[in-house]
Design an enzyme around this catalytic site. Structure first.
Site: not given
Ligand SMILES: C[S@@+](CC[C@H](N)C(=O)[O-])C[C@H]1O[C@@H](n2cnc3c(N)ncnc32)[C@H](O)[C@@H]1O
Length: 224
Positions: A55, A107, A129, A133, A165, A203, A205-206
């Site tokens: 994940e 990462d 994310d 932009k 979304d 989640t 975010y959802e």
């Molecule tokens: C918008 S949040 C969504 C979190 C969760 N999946 C949810 O649905 O609530 C995006 C997540 O991806 C992580 N993330 C961003 N770039 C990443 C990367 N290169 N590798 C692993 N995780 C990453 C961020 O730190 C953040 O926790």
């Protein structure tokens, strides 16, 4: 182990830290380090007989923890560089004494080429994310080289599930996968992408997205 390297070292543009951690969170983080996976373990992972689910960006771990709890036969690896939510997730792993999860607190692109070929059964990428932009689209995780490497490490007929979304990101995802041509989008009807798959949990975010009356989509692609 196959040899594959991103053309450049991945540059991470997201946040690594939010609010200062409280004393108890710092303690939870220190204690939780025992769940961290080491790079040297990843190329041995094929010895592991169970199915491996990766994940990416697990946030506070809602999906990762719930999935690991009910599928004790599967082994989960979660990756997320954001310290604050990773600490929350580590606390939940310890609280529920979950044995089939390990965490890469960084990462994901730094470890993808360490997985053996055909080693991962499923990848979950829930609400990455969107980098909305235009000038930031190169920061999106789903890029050509990302798809090339996940194609190598996913087992034949293995899947990647991506939720978002964000309308521009939806088009971006479908376009990238179509151009890549090595995965099949398994949707039969709109219900399939409008409904969260049975093997995913809601989640944070959802929930936020639903409260804002946005329309998440779930795309499931199968390695051909
Ligand atoms: C918008 S949040 C969504 C979190 C969760 N999946 C949810 O649905 O609530 C995006 C997540 O991806 C992580 N993330 C961003 N770039 C990443 C990367 N290169 N590798 C692993 N995780 C990453 C961020 O730190 C953040 O926790």
């Amino acid at each position: 182990m196959h040899v594959y390297n991103f053309k450049e070292n991945p540059i991470f543009f997201g946040r690594r830290k939010g609010r200062k951690l409280s004393k108890s969170s710092k303690l939870a983080f220190e204690k939780g380090k025992k769940y961290f996976i080491q790079k040297k373990d990843l190329n041995k992972i094929l010895d592991y007989k169970k199915q491996i689910i990766l994940e990416i960006g697990f946030g506070n771990g809602d999906n990762l923890i719930n999935s690991a709890k009910i599928n004790s036969d599967f082994f989960y690896i979660g990756s997320d560089p954001f310290l604050n939510t990773t600490t929350q997730c580590l606390g939940k792993i310890a609280k529920h004494n979950i044995k089939n999860v390990m965490i890469w607190p960084d990462d994901v692109r730094k470890i993808l080429d360490l997985f053996p070929k055909d080693s991962i059964s499923e990848i979950k990428l829930l609400f990455p994310d969107p980098w909305p932009k235009r000038k930031h689209k190169s920061r999106r995780l789903i890029q050509n080289d990302f798809l090339e490497i996940i194609y190598l490490i996913i087992k034949p007929k293995g899947t990647i599930t991506i939720a978002t979304d964000h309308d521009k990101l939806k088009c971006w995802i479908l376009d990238k996968f179509q151009r890549n041509g090595k995965f099949e989008w398994i949707a039969q009807s709109s219900k399939d992408w409008e409904t969260r798959p049975n093997d995913c949990f809601q989640t944070k975010y959802e929930l936020k997205s639903t409260l804002l009356k946005r329309k998440p989509s779930w795309f499931v692609f199968k390695k051909m």
